[in-house]
Design an enzyme around this catalytic site. Sequence first.
Site, short mmCIF file in Angstrom:
data_model
loop_
_atom_site.label_atom_id
_atom_site.label_comp_id
_atom_site.label_asym_id
_atom_site.label_seq_id
_atom_site.Cartn_x
_atom_site.Cartn_y
_atom_site.Cartn_z
N LYS A 44 -22.04 -2.43 13.39
CA LYS A 44 -22.18 -3.10 12.14
C LYS A 44 -21.35 -4.38 12.13
O LYS A 44 -21.59 -5.28 11.35
CB LYS A 44 -21.72 -2.21 10.98
CG LYS A 44 -22.46 -0.90 10.87
CD LYS A 44 -21.83 0.00 9.82
CE LYS A 44 -22.56 1.33 9.84
NZ LYS A 44 -21.84 2.34 9.08
N GLY A 45 -20.36 -4.42 12.99
CA GLY A 45 -19.36 -5.48 12.94
C GLY A 45 -19.86 -6.90 13.11
O GLY A 45 -19.28 -7.83 12.57
N GLU A 99 -21.76 -10.30 19.31
CA GLU A 99 -20.70 -9.30 19.20
C GLU A 99 -19.61 -9.80 18.27
O GLU A 99 -19.38 -11.01 18.18
CB GLU A 99 -20.16 -9.02 20.60
CG GLU A 99 -19.07 -7.99 20.70
CD GLU A 99 -19.46 -6.58 20.31
OE1 GLU A 99 -19.81 -6.37 19.12
OE2 GLU A 99 -19.39 -5.68 21.15
N ASP A 100 -18.94 -8.88 17.59
CA ASP A 100 -17.83 -9.28 16.72
C ASP A 100 -16.57 -9.55 17.52
O ASP A 100 -15.87 -10.52 17.28
CB ASP A 100 -17.58 -8.25 15.61
CG ASP A 100 -17.35 -6.84 16.11
OD1 ASP A 100 -17.46 -6.59 17.34
OD2 ASP A 100 -17.07 -5.95 15.29
N ASP A 103 -13.17 -6.61 23.31
CA ASP A 103 -11.87 -5.96 23.39
C ASP A 103 -11.69 -5.44 24.83
O ASP A 103 -11.41 -6.21 25.73
CB ASP A 103 -11.83 -4.84 22.34
CG ASP A 103 -10.46 -4.26 22.09
OD1 ASP A 103 -9.50 -4.66 22.77
OD2 ASP A 103 -10.33 -3.38 21.22
N LYS A 131 -10.36 -10.74 22.80
CA LYS A 131 -9.00 -10.20 22.92
C LYS A 131 -8.75 -9.88 24.40
O LYS A 131 -8.80 -8.72 24.81
CB LYS A 131 -8.86 -8.95 22.04
CG LYS A 131 -7.43 -8.53 21.80
CD LYS A 131 -7.34 -7.21 21.07
CE LYS A 131 -7.61 -7.30 19.60
NZ LYS A 131 -7.36 -6.00 18.90
N PHE A 152 -4.22 -5.42 15.71
CA PHE A 152 -5.36 -4.75 15.09
C PHE A 152 -5.95 -5.67 14.03
O PHE A 152 -5.35 -5.88 12.98
CB PHE A 152 -4.93 -3.41 14.47
CG PHE A 152 -6.09 -2.50 14.24
CD1 PHE A 152 -6.98 -2.74 13.21
CD2 PHE A 152 -6.32 -1.43 15.08
CE1 PHE A 152 -8.07 -1.92 13.01
CE2 PHE A 152 -7.41 -0.59 14.88
CZ PHE A 152 -8.28 -0.84 13.85
N ASP A 159 -13.67 -3.69 11.18
CA ASP A 159 -13.24 -2.68 10.22
C ASP A 159 -12.13 -1.81 10.77
O ASP A 159 -11.84 -1.80 11.97
CB ASP A 159 -14.42 -1.78 9.85
CG ASP A 159 -14.75 -0.79 10.96
OD1 ASP A 159 -14.71 0.42 10.70
OD2 ASP A 159 -15.06 -1.23 12.09
N ARG A 165 -14.52 -4.78 6.22
CA ARG A 165 -15.56 -5.60 6.84
C ARG A 165 -15.90 -6.82 5.99
O ARG A 165 -16.30 -7.85 6.50
CB ARG A 165 -16.84 -4.79 7.04
CG ARG A 165 -16.77 -3.73 8.10
CD ARG A 165 -18.17 -3.14 8.36
NE ARG A 165 -18.14 -1.91 9.11
CZ ARG A 165 -18.05 -1.83 10.43
NH1 ARG A 165 -17.95 -2.92 11.15
NH2 ARG A 165 -18.04 -0.65 11.02
#
Length: 179
Positions: A44-45, A99-100, A103, A131, A152, A159, A165
């Site tokens: 959902k990000g 993509e959000d 990572d 990141k 974080f 989220d 979000r």
Amino acid sequence: MHKDVKKVLVSQEAIIARCEELGKQISDEYRKIESTPLLVALLKGSVPFLAELVKHIDLDIQFDFMDVSSYEGTESIGDIRVDKDLDCSVKGIDILLVEDIVDTGRTLLEVTKLLKNKGARDVKVVSLLDKPDRRVVDIKADYVGFEVPNEFVVGFGLDFDQKYRNLPYVGVLKDEVYQ
């Protein structure tokens, strides 16, 4: 600023400005190779990022969604689960995966492999955030909005426990909220 956010890393204005730059770059590069990519957003990000980015892509694009997960709590578990697959075939198509955040890179690597196995001609990645300090596999986004430190982050689609979000910026969540 939200009471659970320690600091704002990327403002709403900076996100919009960077989406304008990325949209122009993506438009120019795909126009040069005479291709129109299918944007595949990971739910959902990535939805807020996709919504802002597409405003600035000057191509007749289409988009679709996949819902994949690799997180339990705050840690990536390495395996991905496809909860919603694409509604269309990608055989012979150029894909721009939206993509959000990149990572660990595990999810991105697996989704990229999956799309190539489905016959995509090419798979490139655009990510709002990168990141690199958390990367455990060798993968990089082709287009990156912002590099962020190993903190974080929440907001603009990202989220914690399905909250935050809708924040219009990217911020660092206070430690006591998730520990």
